[in-house]
Design an enzyme around this catalytic site. Structure first.
Site, PDB file in Angstrom:
ATOM      1  N   TYR A 132       0.870  -1.180   0.000  1.00 48.60           N
ATOM      2  CA  TYR A 132       0.000   0.000   0.000  1.00 48.60           C
ATOM      3  C   TYR A 132       0.907   1.230   0.000  1.00 48.60           C
ATOM      4  O   TYR A 132       2.089   1.123  -0.353  1.00 48.60           O
ATOM      5  CB  TYR A 132      -0.908  -0.122   1.250  1.00 48.60           C
ATOM      6  CG  TYR A 132      -1.999   0.879   1.363  1.00 48.60           C
ATOM      7  CD1 TYR A 132      -2.919   1.082   0.330  1.00 48.60           C
ATOM      8  CD2 TYR A 132      -2.147   1.653   2.512  1.00 48.60           C
ATOM      9  CE1 TYR A 132      -3.930   2.015   0.444  1.00 48.60           C
ATOM     10  CE2 TYR A 132      -3.162   2.589   2.641  1.00 48.60           C
ATOM     11  CZ  TYR A 132      -4.041   2.762   1.593  1.00 48.60           C
ATOM     12  OH  TYR A 132      -5.039   3.689   1.715  1.00 48.60           O
ATOM     13  N   ARG A 185      -6.088   9.916 -10.895  1.00 45.04           N
ATOM     14  CA  ARG A 185      -5.378  10.640  -9.820  1.00 45.04           C
ATOM     15  C   ARG A 185      -4.917   9.594  -8.813  1.00 45.04           C
ATOM     16  O   ARG A 185      -5.587   9.310  -7.860  1.00 45.04           O
ATOM     17  CB  ARG A 185      -6.337  11.659  -9.197  1.00 45.04           C
ATOM     18  CG  ARG A 185      -5.728  12.636  -8.258  1.00 45.04           C
ATOM     19  CD  ARG A 185      -5.350  12.059  -6.882  1.00 45.04           C
ATOM     20  NE  ARG A 185      -6.446  11.935  -5.950  1.00 45.04           N
ATOM     21  CZ  ARG A 185      -6.510  10.978  -5.010  1.00 45.04           C
ATOM     22  NH1 ARG A 185      -5.567  10.050  -4.897  1.00 45.04           N
ATOM     23  NH2 ARG A 185      -7.528  10.932  -4.198  1.00 45.04           N
ATOM     24  N   LYS A 203      -5.430  -1.900  -2.326  1.00 46.02           N
ATOM     25  CA  LYS A 203      -6.574  -1.690  -1.421  1.00 46.02           C
ATOM     26  C   LYS A 203      -7.244  -3.037  -1.121  1.00 46.02           C
ATOM     27  O   LYS A 203      -7.658  -3.298   0.009  1.00 46.02           O
ATOM     28  CB  LYS A 203      -7.586  -0.737  -2.060  1.00 46.02           C
ATOM     29  CG  LYS A 203      -7.078   0.686  -2.227  1.00 46.02           C
ATOM     30  CD  LYS A 203      -7.462   1.591  -1.064  1.00 46.02           C
ATOM     31  CE  LYS A 203      -6.858   2.985  -1.221  1.00 46.02           C
ATOM     32  NZ  LYS A 203      -7.101   3.869  -0.084  1.00 46.02           N
ATOM     33  N   GLU A 282     -12.056   4.443  -6.352  1.00 45.54           N
ATOM     34  CA  GLU A 282     -10.755   4.842  -5.807  1.00 45.54           C
ATOM     35  C   GLU A 282      -9.973   5.694  -6.794  1.00 45.54           C
ATOM     36  O   GLU A 282      -9.838   5.338  -7.970  1.00 45.54           O
ATOM     37  CB  GLU A 282      -9.942   3.568  -5.487  1.00 45.54           C
ATOM     38  CG  GLU A 282      -8.710   3.818  -4.662  1.00 45.54           C
ATOM     39  CD  GLU A 282      -9.034   4.302  -3.248  1.00 45.54           C
ATOM     40  OE1 GLU A 282      -9.909   3.709  -2.594  1.00 45.54           O
ATOM     41  OE2 GLU A 282      -8.411   5.279  -2.816  1.00 45.54           O
ATOM     42  N   ASP A 283      -9.468   6.783  -6.311  1.00 46.55           N
ATOM     43  CA  ASP A 283      -8.543   7.633  -7.062  1.00 46.55           C
ATOM     44  C   ASP A 283      -9.054   8.057  -8.441  1.00 46.55           C
ATOM     45  O   ASP A 283      -8.333   7.989  -9.449  1.00 46.55           O
ATOM     46  CB  ASP A 283      -7.156   6.949  -7.137  1.00 46.55           C
ATOM     47  CG  ASP A 283      -6.477   6.947  -5.773  1.00 46.55           C
ATOM     48  OD1 ASP A 283      -7.123   7.348  -4.783  1.00 46.55           O
ATOM     49  OD2 ASP A 283      -5.305   6.539  -5.679  1.00 46.55           O
ATOM     50  N   ASP A 305     -13.971   6.097  -1.703  1.00 48.08           N
ATOM     51  CA  ASP A 305     -13.057   6.032  -0.566  1.00 48.08           C
ATOM     52  C   ASP A 305     -12.362   7.370  -0.321  1.00 48.08           C
ATOM     53  O   ASP A 305     -12.185   7.786   0.825  1.00 48.08           O
ATOM     54  CB  ASP A 305     -12.030   4.941  -0.878  1.00 48.08           C
ATOM     55  CG  ASP A 305     -11.045   4.731   0.247  1.00 48.08           C
ATOM     56  OD1 ASP A 305     -11.466   4.835   1.409  1.00 48.08           O
ATOM     57  OD2 ASP A 305      -9.875   4.459  -0.039  1.00 48.08           O
ATOM     58  N   ASP A 306     -11.963   8.054  -1.393  1.00 49.49           N
ATOM     59  CA  ASP A 306     -11.217   9.304  -1.224  1.00 49.49           C
ATOM     60  C   ASP A 306     -12.095  10.405  -0.653  1.00 49.49           C
ATOM     61  O   ASP A 306     -11.644  11.220   0.143  1.00 49.49           O
ATOM     62  CB  ASP A 306     -10.621   9.750  -2.569  1.00 49.49           C
ATOM     63  CG  ASP A 306      -9.682   8.697  -3.091  1.00 49.49           C
ATOM     64  OD1 ASP A 306      -8.629   8.507  -2.485  1.00 49.49           O
ATOM     65  OD2 ASP A 306     -10.035   8.021  -4.081  1.00 49.49           O
ATOM     66  N   ASN A 461      -0.397  11.673  -0.031  1.00 48.99           N
ATOM     67  CA  ASN A 461       0.402  10.476  -0.308  1.00 48.99           C
ATOM     68  C   ASN A 461       1.033  10.564  -1.684  1.00 48.99           C
ATOM     69  O   ASN A 461       0.534  11.299  -2.531  1.00 48.99           O
ATOM     70  CB  ASN A 461      -0.505   9.241  -0.258  1.00 48.99           C
ATOM     71  CG  ASN A 461      -1.104   9.034   1.106  1.00 48.99           C
ATOM     72  OD1 ASN A 461      -0.425   9.104   2.105  1.00 48.99           O
ATOM     73  ND2 ASN A 461      -2.413   8.795   1.146  1.00 48.99           N
TER      74      ASN A 461
HETATM   75  N1  LIG Z   1      -4.474  10.216   3.862  1.00 43.50           N
HETATM   76  C1  LIG Z   1      -5.470   9.732   3.178  1.00 43.50           C
HETATM   77  O1  LIG Z   1      -6.181   8.820   3.626  1.00 43.50           O
HETATM   78  C2  LIG Z   1      -5.790  10.278   1.839  1.00 43.50           C
HETATM   79  C3  LIG Z   1      -4.939  11.119   1.209  1.00 43.50           C
HETATM   80  N2  LIG Z   1      -5.247  11.609  -0.028  1.00 43.50           N
HETATM   81  C4  LIG Z   1      -4.275  12.455  -0.676  1.00 43.50           C
HETATM   82  O2  LIG Z   1      -4.796  13.748  -0.870  1.00 43.50           O
HETATM   83  C5  LIG Z   1      -4.176  14.341  -1.986  1.00 43.50           C
HETATM   84  C6  LIG Z   1      -5.216  15.045  -2.804  1.00 43.50           C
HETATM   85  O3  LIG Z   1      -6.189  14.155  -3.292  1.00 43.50           O
HETATM   86  P1  LIG Z   1      -7.450  14.735  -4.115  1.00 43.50           P
HETATM   87  O4  LIG Z   1      -8.214  15.696  -3.300  1.00 43.50           O
HETATM   88  O5  LIG Z   1      -8.226  13.617  -4.646  1.00 43.50           O
HETATM   89  O6  LIG Z   1      -6.661  15.449  -5.299  1.00 43.50           O
HETATM   90  P2  LIG Z   1      -7.065  16.615  -6.246  1.00 43.50           P
HETATM   91  O7  LIG Z   1      -6.052  16.691  -7.297  1.00 43.50           O
HETATM   92  O8  LIG Z   1      -8.489  16.494  -6.609  1.00 43.50           O
HETATM   93  O9  LIG Z   1      -6.968  17.907  -5.317  1.00 43.50           O
HETATM   94  C7  LIG Z   1      -5.791  18.556  -5.002  1.00 43.50           C
HETATM   95  C8  LIG Z   1      -6.162  19.932  -4.495  1.00 43.50           C
HETATM   96  O10 LIG Z   1      -4.987  20.540  -4.002  1.00 43.50           O
HETATM   97  C9  LIG Z   1      -4.939  21.849  -4.496  1.00 43.50           C
HETATM   98  N3  LIG Z   1      -3.564  22.352  -4.545  1.00 43.50           N
HETATM   99  C10 LIG Z   1      -2.623  22.124  -5.496  1.00 43.50           C
HETATM  100  N4  LIG Z   1      -1.532  22.854  -5.240  1.00 43.50           N
HETATM  101  C11 LIG Z   1      -1.779  23.528  -4.099  1.00 43.50           C
HETATM  102  C12 LIG Z   1      -1.043  24.468  -3.357  1.00 43.50           C
HETATM  103  N5  LIG Z   1       0.188  24.836  -3.733  1.00 43.50           N
HETATM  104  N6  LIG Z   1      -1.607  24.988  -2.245  1.00 43.50           N
HETATM  105  C13 LIG Z   1      -2.837  24.624  -1.847  1.00 43.50           C
HETATM  106  N7  LIG Z   1      -3.589  23.744  -2.535  1.00 43.50           N
HETATM  107  C14 LIG Z   1      -3.062  23.202  -3.653  1.00 43.50           C
HETATM  108  C15 LIG Z   1      -5.585  21.783  -5.862  1.00 43.50           C
HETATM  109  O11 LIG Z   1      -6.007  23.067  -6.307  1.00 43.50           O
HETATM  110  C16 LIG Z   1      -6.732  20.862  -5.557  1.00 43.50           C
HETATM  111  O12 LIG Z   1      -7.808  21.584  -5.026  1.00 43.50           O
HETATM  112  C17 LIG Z   1      -3.414  13.228  -2.700  1.00 43.50           C
HETATM  113  O13 LIG Z   1      -2.046  13.365  -2.430  1.00 43.50           O
HETATM  114  C18 LIG Z   1      -3.909  11.959  -2.039  1.00 43.50           C
HETATM  115  O14 LIG Z   1      -2.920  10.978  -1.969  1.00 43.50           O
HETATM  116  C19 LIG Z   1      -6.427  11.311  -0.656  1.00 43.50           C
HETATM  117  C20 LIG Z   1      -7.305  10.460  -0.074  1.00 43.50           C
HETATM  118  C21 LIG Z   1      -7.035   9.843   1.205  1.00 43.50           C
HETATM  119  C1  LIG Z   2      -5.001   6.855   0.700  1.00 42.22           C
HETATM  120  C2  LIG Z   2      -5.680   7.211  -0.521  1.00 42.22           C
HETATM  121  O1  LIG Z   2      -6.752   6.709  -0.803  1.00 42.22           O
HETATM  122  C3  LIG Z   2      -5.092   8.167  -1.409  1.00 42.22           C
HETATM  123  O2  LIG Z   2      -4.045   8.730  -1.093  1.00 42.22           O
HETATM  124  O3  LIG Z   2      -5.673   8.401  -2.465  1.00 42.22           O
HETATM  125 MG   LIG Z   3      -7.295   7.000  -2.794  1.00 42.27          MG
END
Ligand SMILES: NC(=O)C1=CN([C@@H]2O[C@H](COP(=O)(O)OP(=O)(O)OC[C@H]3O[C@@H](n4cnc5c(N)ncnc54)[C@H](O)[C@@H]3O)[C@@H](O)[C@H]2O)C=CC1
Ligand SMILES: CC(=O)C(=O)O
Ligand SMILES: [Mg+2]
Length: 622
Positions: A132, A185, A203, A282-283, A305-306, A461
């Site tokens: 993962y 993504r 996953k 997912e993603d 999930d996201d 991540n």
């Molecule tokens: N810890 C966890 O369980 C999870 C973590 N994530 C992580 O969250 C991140 C984002 O995922 P999504 O929302 O689906 O992606 P996304 O691409 O839809 O959203 C990213 C957002 O960040 C913004 N962004 C980009 N550059 C920026 C900056 N310099 N300053 C502030 N905001 C900025 C973008 O404008 C956009 O609104 C990924 O890295 C993913 O791995 C996602 C789901 C679960």
């Molecule tokens: C953990 C997860 O689902 C993500 O980073 O997209």
């Molecule tokens: Mg995800």
């Protein structure tokens, strides 16, 4: 000569296959196998080199990535992978080591599922970061090189009109869990196209290891009960579009109605063949994540999930942070929260946090309205206000009023550091996908927080995309903070025998329990209440003592027990909401009885969880 050699080495090969010469001089081989049996037979398998007509003839459609390759291309792909590993090994040990571990585990997975899951469960803390995040991100980035034996199903834009028949190429009459991605993504790594299948596989590994979903119930019929799926609608990743060794469709992504038509066809096909399956999205890029969730969530057993899993984990962490400040949870609506990232994850979190605050404030319309003022959302263009042009409708409810922002010394597009400086938040939460976004300047600004114990959630991540490391957070903001990250980091030694806890705030704490609870309740949909119950159970898992030490999430080593608890909460809520229709021989009435007693629900869940043990095998003539 080739045929003679084969028959000498393996006499059974000739009994399974018969060769003859056609008028054109080609020598087709008659095989008595189809589908996965062919792919798993080293004599007959050609992997990605099966032509489209062969794929149709042998029921292989959907079981391989869509791009047909020549054997020369296959060898080139293999050699690039081999050489890359050599080069990386010279550059530094960590990535190649992680990839090498992944390869060894993957080979074991191909050979012996029982042993693979035994190893994974017994060493989950050590190997979750391999199967993962973070290593799965590296695996997806290099999947064209790492691909050996296909796992899961591939539906592509070229398969339009065919999916309903293609699902029957999967050799299982029952599937419990599907994790599907369109690769648009993957973690914070962007559009990885068909290579994103790795995240669906990772996953589902956790579904088996943490939730005890049986990967292959051999005792009933031949059933793979988990199925990773890639929907390949093309990619907008220019590097992949130009790479001759890329395994996916080399065209730009479908969009608009054409895109939706493909996803609709997939959903119809899988729910027709497996009406009780649960589909985890997912993603998917944010653009589609919310739309698809709204499109399917009231009619199908599905969740994103996201958007939803992450929101639940963040709520549990945010409530933990309030407790860690020595305050009662009911103080949550007073927290000032700055969120960096307004994508599927960031907006999912603020929506859920707002609802939780509103509930704590009496669940009135006024409470819901006023709760939104606790959030400042910053995206790539800075602070989002109502002055923003072409604002994303999902972010709109959180756009700050311009006049009110002005009174705070902020404006449309204010930078993250300005926002942190002016707002002095209790929580700084990153879901931006931008590594290092919480720079020294931003963390310095957080020292002005009005909270006695500010919380920093660097949730993006994989590791290199985390908004900051725990070392940076503790050394710049100070020892008295709460830290959580999406990918695992080591705890920080603060000196004087003090430990700075590095919590892992990842949706892995919830999605296995959401899926298992839905399965065992037989709920037809996954309601907001079921998701809320899951989040609350996770929040309650941590004791007061642990919270005060800065632990807001339990260790991953407890994931099976956590998942049991979360699934039990989901089952109970489904029953309370009258959504539960039962599972196997446990009908609704029986479930209602079980749910009257907490111990019985936990026992029901625990007894339904599969543990990897070798079954005794007996030969039966076909
Ligand atoms: N810890 C966890 O369980 C999870 C973590 N994530 C992580 O969250 C991140 C984002 O995922 P999504 O929302 O689906 O992606 P996304 O691409 O839809 O959203 C990213 C957002 O960040 C913004 N962004 C980009 N550059 C920026 C900056 N310099 N300053 C502030 N905001 C900025 C973008 O404008 C956009 O609104 C990924 O890295 C993913 O791995 C996602 C789901 C679960
Ligand atoms: C953990 C997860 O689902 C993500 O980073 O997209
Ligand atoms: Mg995800």
């Amino acid at each position: 000569m080739g045929r003679l050699k084969r028959s000498l080495i393996n006499p059974t090969a000739v009994t399974r296959a018969r060769c003859f010469t056609t008028a054109e001089g080609h020598r087709p081989t008659l095989v008595h196998k189809r589908s996965l049996d062919i792919l798993h037979d080293p004599w007959f398998n050609k992997g990605t080199a099966f032509s489209m007509t062969e794929r149709d003839r042998l029921d292989l459609r959907g079981l391989l990535p869509p791009n047909v390759m020549s054997s020369e291309q296959q060898i080139e792909r293999f050699m690039v992978d081999l050489k890359r590993l050599e080069v990386q090994a010279r550059d530094g040990p960590s990535d190649p080591n992680a990839l090498a571990k992944w390869r060894i585990l993957n080979r074991l997975h191909d050979r012996n599922e029982t042993m693979y899951y035994k190893v994974l469960i017994a060493n989950i803390e050590e190997y979750a970061p391999i199967v993962y995040t973070p290593t799965v991100g590296l695996v997806c980035q290099n999947y064209s090189g790492l691909f050996r034996r296909p796992r899961g199903m591939y539906f592509s834009a070229e398969d339009r009109g065919e999916m309903m028949s293609m699902v029957y190429n999967w050799p299982a009459d029952q599937v419990d869990m599907i994790v599907v991605t369109d690769g648009s993504r993957i973690l914070g790594l962007g559009d990885l196209g068909v290579q994103g299948i790795g995240i669906a596989i990772g996953k589902l590994d956790l579904y088996v290891a943490a939730a005890g979903i049986n990967p292959q119930r051999v005792c009933y019929s031949f059933s793979y009960l988990v199925l990773p799926v890639m929907i390949d609608v093309g990619t907008n990743n220019e590097k992949l579009l130009k790479n001759p060794l890329y395994l996916g469709l080399q065209q730009h992504r479908l969009d608009g109605d054409e895109y939706i038509a493909v996803i609709d066809e997939f959903m119809e096909a899988v729910f027709t063949r497996w009406p009780n399956v649960i589909v985890q999205f997912e993603d998917f890029q944010s653009k589609w994540a919310f739309k698809l969730l709204q499109r399917y969530r009231n009619a199908h057993r599905m969740f994103n999930d996201d958007v939803q899993g992450t929101a639940g984990v963040a709520i549990a962490g945010l409530l933990g942070a309030v407790r860690a400040q020595g305050r009662p949870m009911i103080d949550f609506p007073k927290q000032k929260i700055v969120v960096a990232g307004a994508g599927s994850a960031g907006i999912g979190v603020v929506n859920a946090a707002r609802k939780t605050m509103a509930r704590m404030l009496g669940n009135t319309e006024h409470a819901f309205d006023s709760a939104k003022s606790q959030f400042w959302v910053v995206d790539a263009n800075g602070l989002i206000t109502d002055e923003r042009e072409n604002i994303d409708p999902d972010a709109l409810p959180f756009a700050r009023n311009t006049n009110e922002a002005g009174r705070q010394g902020l404006r449309e597009g204010s930078s993250l550091v300005e926002v942190v400086r002016q707002v002095r938040p209790d929580v700084l939460l990153g879901l931006s996908g931008v590594g290092g976004l919480f720079s020294k300047e931003v963390l310095e600004a957080l020292k002005g927080s009005t909270s006695a114990k500010p919380a920093i959630f660097a949730m993006s991540n994989p590791t290199k995309n985390a908004e900051c490391t725990p070392e940076e957070a503790f050394s710049i903001v100070g020892d008295n903070i709460i830290f959580a990250s999406g990918s695992p980091f080591r705890d920080v030694d603060l000196g004087n025998g003090q430990i700075g806890h590095s919590n892992q705030g990842n949706n892995m704490y919830l999605f296995p329990g959401i899926g298992l609870g839905t399965l065992l309740s037989g709920s037809r949909i996954i309601s907001d209440g079921m998701l809320q119950a899951a989040a609350e159970r996770l929040a309650a898992y941590i004791t007061e003592d642990e919270v005060l030490k800065g632990m807001i999430f339990p260790p991953i080593s407890k994931i099976r027990d956590i998942t049991k608890e979360v699934a039990a909460a989901v089952v109970k809520e489904a029953v309370e909401e009258d959504l539960a229709e039962g599972y196997r021989d446990i009908d609704t009435r029986e479930l209602q009885k079980i749910c009257q007693n907490e111990e019985e629900v936990l026992e029901y869940v625990e007894n339904s969880m599969w543990s990897p043990e070798y079954p005794t095998l007996v030969y039966k003539r076909g």
